[in-house]
Structures are given as structure tokens and as C-alpha cells.
Enzyme design. Sequence first.
Site, PDB file in Angstrom:
ATOM      1  N   ARG A 299       0.824  -1.207   0.000  1.00  0.00           N
ATOM      2  CA  ARG A 299       0.000   0.000   0.000  1.00  0.00           C
ATOM      3  C   ARG A 299       0.860   1.260   0.000  1.00  0.00           C
ATOM      4  NH1 ARG A 299      -3.854   0.684   4.355  1.00  0.00           N
ATOM      5  NH2 ARG A 299      -5.473   1.418   2.963  1.00  0.00           N
TER       6      ARG A 299
ATOM      7  N   VAL B   4     -10.157   1.367  -3.910  1.00  0.00           N
ATOM      8  CA  VAL B   4      -9.533   0.052  -3.751  1.00  0.00           C
ATOM      9  C   VAL B   4      -8.470   0.062  -2.655  1.00  0.00           C
ATOM     10  CG1 VAL B   4      -9.982  -0.522  -6.148  1.00  0.00           C
ATOM     11  CG2 VAL B   4      -7.808   0.528  -5.543  1.00  0.00           C
ATOM     12  N   GLU B   5      -8.019  -1.141  -2.278  1.00  0.00           N
ATOM     13  CA  GLU B   5      -7.020  -1.356  -1.227  1.00  0.00           C
ATOM     14  C   GLU B   5      -7.409  -0.656   0.073  1.00  0.00           C
ATOM     15  OE1 GLU B   5      -2.922  -0.872  -2.131  1.00  0.00           O
ATOM     16  OE2 GLU B   5      -3.003  -2.094  -3.925  1.00  0.00           O
ATOM     17  N   GLY B   6      -8.670  -0.767   0.444  1.00  0.00           N
ATOM     18  CA  GLY B   6      -9.188  -0.113   1.636  1.00  0.00           C
ATOM     19  C   GLY B   6      -9.766   1.235   1.268  1.00  0.00           C
TER      20      GLY B   6
ATOM     21  N   LYS C 250      -1.602   5.981   1.238  1.00  0.00           N
ATOM     22  CA  LYS C 250      -2.713   5.521   0.398  1.00  0.00           C
ATOM     23  C   LYS C 250      -3.846   6.532   0.426  1.00  0.00           C
ATOM     24  CE  LYS C 250      -6.379   3.336  -1.191  1.00  0.00           C
ATOM     25  NZ  LYS C 250      -7.773   3.784  -1.171  1.00  0.00           N
TER      26      LYS C 250
END
Length: 811
Positions: free
Chosen positions: A375, A497-499, A453
Site C-alpha cells: 500500500r 480500492v485497497e481499503g 494511500k
Amino acid sequence: MMTFLLFLVALAGLLIVMRRESGAMSAIGVMVVTGVLALIFASGWLALVLFLGAVATAAAGLPGFRQSWLTPRIFAMFKKVAPKVSDTEKVALEAGTVGWDGELFTGRPDWHNLLANRYTGLSEQEQAFVDNQCTQAISMCNAWDVAVERADLPQELWDFLKKEKFFGMIIPKEYGGLAFSAKAQTAVLQKLASNESLMVSVGVPNSLGPGELLVKYGTEEQKNHYLPRLADGREIPCFGLTGPRAGSDATSLPDTGIVCKQKVNGKEVVGIRLNFEKRWITLAPIATVVGLAFRMFDPDGLLGETKDYGITCALIPRDTKGMEIGRRHCPIGSPFLNGPIKGKDVFIPLDYIIGGVDMAGQGWRMLVECLSVGRCITLPSGAAGAAAYSVGTAGGFTRIRRQFNTPVADMEGVQEPLARIAAKTYIAQAAVNHTANMIDKGEKPAVPSAILKYHLTEFQRGILTDAMDVHGGKTVTLGPRNYLGIGYSGAAVSITVEGANIMTRSLMIFGQGAIRCHPYVLRELAAKDNDDIQAFDDAFFGHAGLIFGNTARAFTQALGLGRADVPFDGASRRYAQAVARFSAAFGLCADAAMTTLGSELISARLGDMLSNLYLASMVLKHWHETQPVEGEKEVMEYSLGLLLHRTENALEEFLQNLPNRAVALVLRAFTLPLGRHWGTPGDDLARKLARSISTDTPIRNKLIASVWTTDGEGTVENPVARYNGLLKDYDKAEQLYRKVTKAYAKGELPMTALHPEERFEAALEAGVYTKEEADFMRQYETGVLDMLTVDDFAFNAFAQNKESVIDHNPA
């Protein structure tokens, strides 16, 4: 008067002791000495107060006294109110390492720890790959062609990516990979970021996925089989984690794997029967091997006494019976290859588990440990690259685009967003490069990964919005000539995306950091779990000393007293001192929030404080370690001013919304005793930044150095290269624009000469231009008009079903 003076002496002495966290004995000494002086020279009441304070401090602060009566009572109360940390939460808390984020939690950050590991740049091999292979790859795709005409990368580009081992950046050389550093990975992704489909297609296999999991946890047999095939592209991987009911909350995934017996080729074997449904899986439509996360159960005890193993990761070949794969989702803006995967009664052998049977149930730990690194790199690097690309295009366009006889870059309404673009790009580049350098030094930054992120993808969204605004009609008209519109539309993907960013901001940054990075909280919880009263005493009263220390540091530094000693030059020194001051304020507020009623938004605002302090630290480190170019000082000052303004905003909002109003008022008195200090960066600075990125300057060239800036035969057109060429000739062109405008205003040119080209010809005939000047302006204006031109299409071009097109003008 003497009483008042001794009171001030006592207060100053206590503040010094508290700032230094010198301990109870030092505080007692200050109070006893000033108490004796008060008794002799001033008020007995002041002496009494100081002596009572000394006694209370001794009873509560000296280990020999407090451990006999106070510590047991506090420990008993703590065990009743402290939250129980679940096994899943423990895995998340123990994943990764604590570095500079932990220093910011202390309220007294040691800058030497940040500066100990200098950014060393790329190796010769890595730099050559970025300069050559990455340049060739990005030059092979046009956003419109990839997103609309093909909905895929060109075949020759896929072949090139496999041949040059773009998918093997993280794979060791002994398995045929490139073994690139984290710094090189981020440089590659920044270079490719002007095409989101390309960046994602390269980034995901080198982030969370089968490759990374195999390198870290795979058996030797798995490594020897898969890693060489992943490195050269014979295998295309994807990883199935999220699904219809498990998005950001990946621990709740309902996909199951039941240990069972089944006949295979006439022989009964023990394996796993999988039932799963996954969505939003990048590269799934073309993947040849699927990494899969599922909940593993052994109800019949075929492997032992454990019934529920928990989350487990396995590798499944594409042609495995029962797996449905190949359909596509259509991600907004840029339809990179992404799709669903389903499995009904899919039977796999036990050796498909990544790491073998011994790693059954270790999937969550594996994923969390990999996420802390991945991330930090993929999406933040893409955001930094998109930002630099926006500097190149927005700066260039606003300089050559003229309205009201002046470049729009000279209009203050345009200069403000240009300044934001420049500053946020500078921040993003500093953050990704220096955090990647930390990873290469052995850190696994869990909290910084969430910071990067969230904030850098939000920067990307804001930068692209600003870039679209200053382009006007040029980029709201889609087509092959539009170099921003598709990327702008796709920015929402990185946000989600990715959290999801909402969850990352409100829960993860401070929620994880409050326990993981705090110097004492984790130790206090461990002491509770181990019923270790001595360890609790050390941790709790160390924590109390930290609170007193941060109170004194926040208060005195807010008053401008005892500013932190920082190892930075005159240009950046005051910003570093402000970071230190707000670090103390943040530490104090964090402890107050953890001991009073809070909320997700309270957590989010504390996370915003921590994040902006972290980003400001990366900018300071970048300024300190690189050779500044002309114009960089102004970008540094604007960037740090912006981040400190955001930090103070977050502090103000925290204080306004803390439910316990009495605590909020006390905190305000210590953290903002003189009110707000950091406003938004000034207009003069914004004007300088806008000009510096819209003309051919060293700082513009430095900011865009990470993206594709060259052009050549056999490649798609590079707008940044085109703008760079026009900007190199801009000073000469601007003089000639003014010359012809002045002549027209004086009536020296025909009033019908309204087009620039007509005026150039008329200026030549009237002797206003020489032949060389007229030739130059013809060529220059041709280049300008070409960059201002937008696409148009046949009337029925956008209808997939041509038969449904209405003929509005029948013959």
C-alpha cells in the site's frame, strides 16, 4: 511582588522539568527549593502549596511510594476498562514496524532518526530500466486507444512487458526476476502513471498477490515452479480477496474451504473443497493462476484437532475444474482488466496452500504483512506520477492558451490551482520516494502505508480536478487528443480500492497508530494480558510523564518559547520547529481522546494531524537531502505552509468536536493559547509557483523528471514533450505576440486580421515582423493550435448498436 516572582520561577522550573520529562525527583526539587524561598522571602501560603505539591508528587511519582498503594488500584481499574484485543487485531497491530510515525507520537521527534538513512537513489541497472524500458512501454499506449478502442493494452505492449520482466520486479534474481528495490518500483510506476491501465497492470502483480506471497512464505517447490514463470510472464497472476460481502472488511470473507477426502484419478486424497465468490479482482479476466483467500475448516479432524483454521491463502491454476473466470467488470474511467471469480465445489490438493499445510490459517497475517509494504508503493506511486504528469500538461497548456491577449497562466484565478498542483506534486514525490527508501532500509511501515494511500490518492483526485479546470474545454472533450479526461474519470478507482479512503481515514490511520505507534499503550495492554504489575507500573507512569511532557512542550512552543532544536537550514527551520510543536499537541490530544469519549470523526481528525505531520516531515527530509534548484524554495515553503495549515485545521476541528467540552477547553488553552497561526499560503507565493511550472524552469523540469518527457519516431504522441518544446520558445514568442497586438491596436494592421495567422502575415507585409520572425510565429502557432485542438467523430460513432441510431435529419 516577590510572591508572584517566586510563583513564576516555580512554574518555569516545573515546565522545564516537564518538557524534559526529567521525572518526579526533579519536580520535587523545584517545588521544595522554591517553597523554602517562598517561606523565607514571600508568602507562607505559596510555600504551603509548593510543599503539598512536592508531597503529592512524591506519593504518586516515586516508585517506592506509588507501588505500595497507587499502582495496584490503577492496575485493577485498568484491567476492567481496557479493551480486549482480538487475535485478528493483534495480527494487524504486530504487522509492520514503527519508525518516524512513532517519533511523531512521542511529541519530541528526534530528527536525527529521520535523517539517518539518506535517500540513495537508484542503482545503475534500475535507472537504466526506468529510462529505457519504462519509456518504451509508456510510449506504446494512448489513453483513448487503450480505454475505448481496445479496452486493453496492445498485444505488442503485453509481449514487451513480459519480455522485459515488468511483472517480476519483486522476484529475486535467482528465480529470474529483477529484484528491484522499493525505490525502483515506485520510480517505474511513476513513469507509467500517465496511463492508468498500464500502471495498474504492472503494479498489481508486484504488490499484494501471488508473487510477493510466494517470495515470503512459499515452499521451495512452489517458488521453483511459479516464480520463474511469473517473472517472465508465462503465468499472469491475480489475487482474490474482496467479494460481494467482504470489501474493506476483509476479515469477514464468507468464502469457505472444507478439508475433505475425494477420489482423484481413482485414488482417495485429502484436499480442500472450495466455494467462493470474488469481485473487483485485477487481472482476473486473463490470469493463469489465482491466489485465493478463504476461511478454512476441518470439521472431520482430518489434519488434527483444529476445526477452524481461519483465513488461508492458496494458489489455484486457471483451468481447475469448477472455477468460473474470464468475465470483466468495467472500472470507471479506465477499463483495466478486472473481473469476478466464482468457484463451486472446487477441489484442490493441500499443497496448493501457499507455504504448505503449515501455513494453513496464517493467511490474515500474511496479507497484513504484505499490505503494509504494497500500500506504500503501488497507488501512492501512481498518484505521484499522475500529479507530475498534470504539472507537465496543465503548466504547459495554461502558458500557450491565450485569452484576452494574455496567457491564462497569468490570470490569478488560474494561478491558484496551478500552485496547488505544484505543491501537492512536490509533497507526493517526497512522500513516496522517502518512504520507499525506508522500506529498502528494512522498515515495514504499516501506519505510513495508510497515510500515503489515503492522502496521496486524495491529492491525485484534487490535482486532476484542478488540472481539468484550468484546461477548460480541451479536456472535457474525450478522444485520442485528450490526455487527462480518462485519468480524471478513473481517479475514483484509487480512492476506493485497497481499503476505501473513508474507512482508511476514519478508522485505520489513528486507530492503528494510537496503539501501534504510541510509546506506552501497547506495553500497558501487554502488561494487563500478562498480569504483570511491575511492567504496568513502568509503562503507565512513563505514559503519565509523556502526557505532562507534551502538555509543557505544546504550551511553551505555542507561545514561541523553547522552540525545538532542529537540524535544518534557515529556509526550512521554522517549519520543522512547527512540526515539533504540533507533534506535542498531537500527542497530548491523542492521549486525551483515548481516555475520553470519542468517535470515528474524532479519530479521523487526529489521523489528519498525524498524516500532515508525516507528509511535512518527508518534505523537510527531501529538501534537506537533495540539491535544490532555482524556484524549489518557493515550492517547499508553499508545500509546508499548506500542510501545517491542514494540521492546524485538524486540531481546531478536533477541539470543536471533542464530546467532553471541559477537556476540550483545557486542551485549547495548552495547544492554541494564542489562537491560529498557519493560514493558507499567500497569493504572492502562488503566483511564483504558477509561473515556475508554466514556463521552462529548473523546478518545472525537476517536478516532471519522473514521468515520460521525451518524444520520438514510432511512439504515440507525448503531450508533455510537445509542451516542453513550446515552452522553450515561449519567451521569444511572447515578445512577438505583444509586438503584433500592439501594432493591431494602433491600426497598423487590417481590422479584419482577427486570427493570429492573419495578423502574422499582415505584420510581415507592414514591416512589423521580419521574415524570420514571421516564419517562427507561423511554426509556433501551428504547434499551439495543434495542442488546443479537440477530437470530433462521426454522428453514430458512440452507439454500440448502430441500428438504434436516430436519423434526426432525414433527406
